[in-house]
Design a protein around this motif. Structure first.
Motif, short mmCIF file in Angstrom:
data_model
loop_
_atom_site.label_atom_id
_atom_site.label_comp_id
_atom_site.label_asym_id
_atom_site.label_seq_id
_atom_site.Cartn_x
_atom_site.Cartn_y
_atom_site.Cartn_z
N VAL A 1 -50.78 15.63 24.69
CA VAL A 1 -50.23 15.52 23.34
C VAL A 1 -48.75 15.14 23.44
CG1 VAL A 1 -49.71 16.80 21.22
CG2 VAL A 1 -51.86 17.22 22.44
N TYR A 2 -48.35 14.21 22.58
CA TYR A 2 -46.96 13.78 22.51
C TYR A 2 -46.42 14.01 21.11
CZ TYR A 2 -47.30 11.63 27.07
OH TYR A 2 -47.44 11.44 28.42
N GLU A 3 -45.18 14.44 21.03
CA GLU A 3 -44.47 14.52 19.75
C GLU A 3 -43.70 13.22 19.61
OE1 GLU A 3 -42.51 17.61 16.80
OE2 GLU A 3 -43.24 18.26 18.75
N THR A 4 -43.79 12.60 18.44
CA THR A 4 -43.20 11.28 18.28
C THR A 4 -42.47 11.15 16.95
OG1 THR A 4 -45.18 10.30 17.26
CG2 THR A 4 -45.05 10.27 19.66
N ASP A 5 -41.41 10.38 16.97
CA ASP A 5 -40.70 10.07 15.74
C ASP A 5 -41.60 9.20 14.86
OD1 ASP A 5 -38.40 11.38 16.59
OD2 ASP A 5 -37.43 9.54 17.30
N PRO A 6 -41.54 9.40 13.53
CA PRO A 6 -42.30 8.51 12.64
C PRO A 6 -41.80 7.07 12.76
CG PRO A 6 -41.34 10.36 11.42
CD PRO A 6 -40.80 10.40 12.81
N VAL A 7 -42.72 6.13 12.63
CA VAL A 7 -42.37 4.71 12.66
C VAL A 7 -42.65 4.16 11.26
CG1 VAL A 7 -42.95 2.46 13.64
CG2 VAL A 7 -42.89 4.48 15.11
N GLY A 8 -41.61 3.64 10.62
CA GLY A 8 -41.77 3.14 9.26
C GLY A 8 -41.93 4.27 8.27
N ASP B 1 -39.38 0.51 24.76
CA ASP B 1 -38.48 1.66 24.69
C ASP B 1 -39.33 2.89 24.39
OD1 ASP B 1 -36.54 3.54 24.19
OD2 ASP B 1 -35.58 2.42 22.55
N ARG B 2 -39.19 3.91 25.21
CA ARG B 2 -39.98 5.13 25.03
C ARG B 2 -39.21 6.21 24.27
NH1 ARG B 2 -43.43 5.81 30.58
NH2 ARG B 2 -43.67 3.59 30.97
N ALA B 3 -38.06 5.86 23.73
CA ALA B 3 -37.29 6.84 22.95
C ALA B 3 -38.14 7.28 21.76
CB ALA B 3 -35.98 6.21 22.47
N GLY B 4 -38.06 8.53 21.44
CA GLY B 4 -38.82 9.06 20.31
C GLY B 4 -40.23 9.47 20.65
N VAL B 5 -40.56 9.54 21.96
CA VAL B 5 -41.89 9.96 22.40
C VAL B 5 -41.69 11.02 23.48
CG1 VAL B 5 -44.05 9.20 23.48
CG2 VAL B 5 -42.82 7.65 21.93
N HIS C 1 -56.32 -3.04 17.43
CA HIS C 1 -55.37 -2.63 16.39
C HIS C 1 -54.16 -3.56 16.45
CE1 HIS C 1 -52.41 -0.30 14.19
NE2 HIS C 1 -53.42 0.42 13.70
N PRO C 2 -53.72 -4.09 15.31
CA PRO C 2 -52.73 -5.18 15.33
C PRO C 2 -51.35 -4.85 15.88
CG PRO C 2 -53.21 -4.48 13.08
CD PRO C 2 -54.19 -3.78 13.97
N ARG C 3 -50.96 -3.59 15.91
CA ARG C 3 -49.62 -3.26 16.41
C ARG C 3 -49.64 -2.33 17.63
NH1 ARG C 3 -50.13 -3.49 11.28
NH2 ARG C 3 -50.55 -1.28 11.05
N ALA C 4 -50.81 -2.00 18.13
CA ALA C 4 -50.91 -1.05 19.23
C ALA C 4 -50.12 -1.50 20.46
CB ALA C 4 -52.37 -0.81 19.61
N TYR C 5 -50.14 -2.78 20.74
CA TYR C 5 -49.50 -3.29 21.95
C TYR C 5 -47.98 -3.11 21.94
CZ TYR C 5 -48.04 -7.42 19.34
OH TYR C 5 -47.44 -8.27 18.44
N GLU C 6 -47.39 -2.82 20.78
CA GLU C 6 -45.94 -2.68 20.70
C GLU C 6 -45.49 -1.27 20.34
OE1 GLU C 6 -45.62 -4.36 16.11
OE2 GLU C 6 -45.06 -5.66 17.76
N ARG C 7 -46.40 -0.31 20.37
CA ARG C 7 -46.08 1.04 19.94
C ARG C 7 -46.19 2.04 21.08
NH1 ARG C 7 -48.30 1.19 13.80
NH2 ARG C 7 -46.51 0.07 12.96
N ALA C 8 -45.04 2.58 21.44
CA ALA C 8 -44.99 3.55 22.54
C ALA C 8 -45.81 4.80 22.21
CB ALA C 8 -43.55 3.92 22.85
N PHE C 9 -45.88 5.20 20.95
CA PHE C 9 -46.64 6.41 20.61
C PHE C 9 -48.14 6.23 20.83
CE2 PHE C 9 -46.38 4.37 16.37
CZ PHE C 9 -47.69 4.47 15.93
N VAL C 10 -48.60 4.99 20.98
CA VAL C 10 -49.99 4.71 21.36
C VAL C 10 -50.09 4.51 22.87
CG1 VAL C 10 -51.88 3.04 21.17
CG2 VAL C 10 -50.60 3.71 19.12
N LEU C 11 -49.21 3.68 23.41
CA LEU C 11 -49.34 3.28 24.82
C LEU C 11 -48.99 4.40 25.82
CD1 LEU C 11 -47.91 -0.36 24.64
CD2 LEU C 11 -50.30 0.40 24.53
N VAL C 12 -48.01 5.23 25.49
CA VAL C 12 -47.64 6.30 26.44
C VAL C 12 -48.82 7.26 26.66
CG1 VAL C 12 -46.14 8.30 26.80
CG2 VAL C 12 -45.15 6.13 26.07
N PRO C 13 -49.42 7.82 25.60
CA PRO C 13 -50.57 8.70 25.87
C PRO C 13 -51.77 7.95 26.44
CG PRO C 13 -50.11 8.61 23.49
CD PRO C 13 -49.02 7.86 24.19
#
Length: 168
Positions: free
Chosen positions: A39-46, A152-156, A116-128
């Motif tokens: 489980v990761y805690e992540t900053d909201p995106v958008g 950038d993995r900031a916020g994850v 998913h159209p934005r998965a490739y650019e979202r650390a909150f998806v790719l890190v876990p």
């Protein structure tokens, strides 16, 4: 075929919601559990300012279900946990269950775009995802590990105190 689902929650009892969603996903036949990420805690995106942070995880399954059937199941689980679909894009939610990849399916259907159209650019998806399946790939974009290397993995943040249990 292998499918990758992303779980996220930033309202209510976030961890309990993720665990409950994981359990309910497997209550009906058609999914075989492969792995679940930490489980990761992540900053909201958008979305609106002032949202609470999310808890996110990735679930890897094997399935013979068609992508549309899998989407219906994901949305049923969201509804069971009080998901309210409003007009606010990327707003707070009790539960979000996104289909990230379903086998090698590529679809531009507005109701089910795969991958998913934005998965490739979202650390909150790719890190876990990289934790649950180090060899994972997004059709048309490449290996998760390679995509993650450029983000950038900031916020994850890893939540070592929270561990999702394999569904029964």
């Amino acid at each position: 075929m292998k499918a990758v689902l992303a779980l996220g929650s930033n309202l209510g009892r976030r961890f309990q919601t993720l665990q409950g969603a994981l359990d309910v996903l497997f209550d009906a036949p058609g999914l075989e559990f492969v792995a679940v990420s930490p489980v990761y805690e992540t900053d909201p995106v958008g979305g609106p300012e002032g949202q609470r942070s999310y808890l996110n995880a990735i679930v890897i399954v094997e399935t013979k279900l068609q992508p549309r059937v899998l989407l219906d199941r994901a949305q049923s689980v969201e509804n069971a946990f009080g998901r309210v679909r409003g007009s606010e894009q990327w707003g707070p939610r009790t539960l979000d269950v996104d289909l990230i990849v379903v086998g090698d399916v590529v679809s531009d259907d507005p109701e089910l775009t795969l991958p998913h159209p934005r998965a490739y650019e979202r650390a909150f998806v790719l890190v876990p995802w990289a934790q649950a399946d180090p060899e994972g790939e997004i059709p048309g974009h490449g290996r998760v590990a390679d995509l993650l290397a450029g983000l950038d993995r900031a916020g994850v943040w890893l939540r070592e105190d929270l561990k999702l249990q394999r569904p029964d």
